[in-house]
Design an enzyme around this catalytic site. Structure first.
Site, PDB file in Angstrom:
ATOM      1  CG  HIS A 275      -1.973  -0.782  -8.048  1.00  0.00           C
ATOM      2  ND1 HIS A 275      -2.588   0.027  -7.124  1.00  0.00           N
ATOM      3  CD2 HIS A 275      -2.138  -2.054  -7.605  1.00  0.00           C
ATOM      4  CE1 HIS A 275      -3.122  -0.725  -6.158  1.00  0.00           C
ATOM      5  NE2 HIS A 275      -2.866  -2.002  -6.450  1.00  0.00           N
TER       6      HIS A 275
ATOM      7  NE  ARG B  11      -4.148  -1.689   0.147  1.00  0.00           N
ATOM      8  CZ  ARG B  11      -4.214  -2.702  -0.701  1.00  0.00           C
ATOM      9  NH1 ARG B  11      -3.234  -2.912  -1.560  1.00  0.00           N
ATOM     10  NH2 ARG B  11      -5.253  -3.520  -0.698  1.00  0.00           N
TER      11      ARG B  11
END
Length: 311
Positions: free
Chosen positions: A274, A226
């Site tokens: 990502h 994250r």
């Protein structure tokens, strides 16, 4: 009565998931289940859900038994006060395999010094062989499904792996630490640190100026967990000082990463968009349908979220 299953995600995802979900329902003996995007709220039994969908008020779904998240991350939904029924996070074998491949690939890249060879050596012959994996210490912060899979894969390659979690865990073949003292020890012994923690208030800025300073000079960081786990400014300062050799980052506080963010141009940072782990429709559908089968059978749901912990 066959269950009614609402697919609540962005419209374009329906085309991706409709066939795999139907195949999984048929295989589970739920051939008569009604799967659609537009079921009256009071008739919905299960909600297959993405947090970026238009559905944000769960109050009308008075008969629903569970919300089955399509994402591994649940930080965007755990605070929703209208959600009072069980919430299951996505634990997808396809996602686990993808994350393991990403972590192993970038750990090996940094371990072997591949960037130097790929980018060229300006005509200089520098036959500096890297150490063996047994001489490169890896610490994995986060021992959930993804962290454990990555730890086992790296251990299998010979790396001495230390796993850290917020609470105590015992894992065969892997040294484990927990708590604030354990975090400091894990970082002191991390030639390469891999971050696979969830996004919670307790994990924000796990890597700060203070904790980055604990790592050995020349250490590497891989963060596919994250974006909030790292203090961006502290990381840039540690890179500029030469304390951290390189950081490979797949997740960011703002996504897409703004074009003017200093990470893009920094020679000590690799930005990936990502892509480390994505929910795979076929395997994810099987997980979702297994929870629906359990709900219909009165069995416990898998992968339920602990709202007090945030994951």
């Amino acid at each position: 009565m066959p269950p009614n299953i609402l697919f609540a995600a962005r419209p374009e995802r329906w085309d991706t998931y409709r066939a795999p979900l139907r195949t999984a329902l048929d295989a589970a003996g739920l051939r008569q289940a009604h799967l659609a995007q537009d079921i009256a709220p009071e008739k919905v039994d299960y909600i297959v859900y993405a947090p970026n969908s238009d559905l944000q008020d769960f109050t009308p779904y008075t008969r629903a038994k569970a919300v089955l998240n399509l994402w591994a991350g649940v930080e965007a939904i755990t605070g929703n006060k209208t959600l009072r029924i069980p919430l299951a996070r996505m634990v997808d074998p396809g996602m686990t395999a993808s994350m393991t491949e990403y972590v192993v690939g970038h750990v090996m890249r940094h371990h072997l010094g591949m960037d130097r060879d790929i980018m060229g050596q300006d005509g200089r012959w520098t036959p500096d062989a890297p150490p063996l994996a047994t001489q490169r210490r890896v610490s994995i912060l986060g021992l959930g499904t993804l962290g454990l899979a990555a730890a086992r894969a790296l251990t299998g390659l010979g790396f001495p792996v230390t796993g850290w979690s917020r609470g105590p865990k015992s894992v065969d073949g892997i040294a484990t630490l927990h708590g604030s003292d354990g975090l400091r020890e894990a970082l002191r012994n991390a030639d390469i640190a891999v971050l696979l923690l969830p996004d919670t208030p307790a994990t924000e800025n796990t890597l700060s100026a203070e904790t980055l300073a604990l790592m050995p000079k020349g250490a590497f960081i891989v963060n596919p967990g994250r974006g909030t786990l790292i203090d961006d400014d502290a990381l840039l300062a540690a890179l500029d000082a030469g304390h951290i050799a390189h950081a490979t980052l797949d997740v960011f506080r703002t996504e897409p990463l703004p074009r003017d963010h200093p990470f893009w141009a920094h020679p000590g940072v690799t930005v990936t968009p990502h892509v480390a782990a994505e929910t795979r429709p076929r395997t994810a559908s099987e997980i979702i349908v297994e929870n629906i089968r359990r709900g219909e059978a009165g069995a416990p749901f898998l992968h339920l979220v602990d709202r007090t912990q945030g994951y």
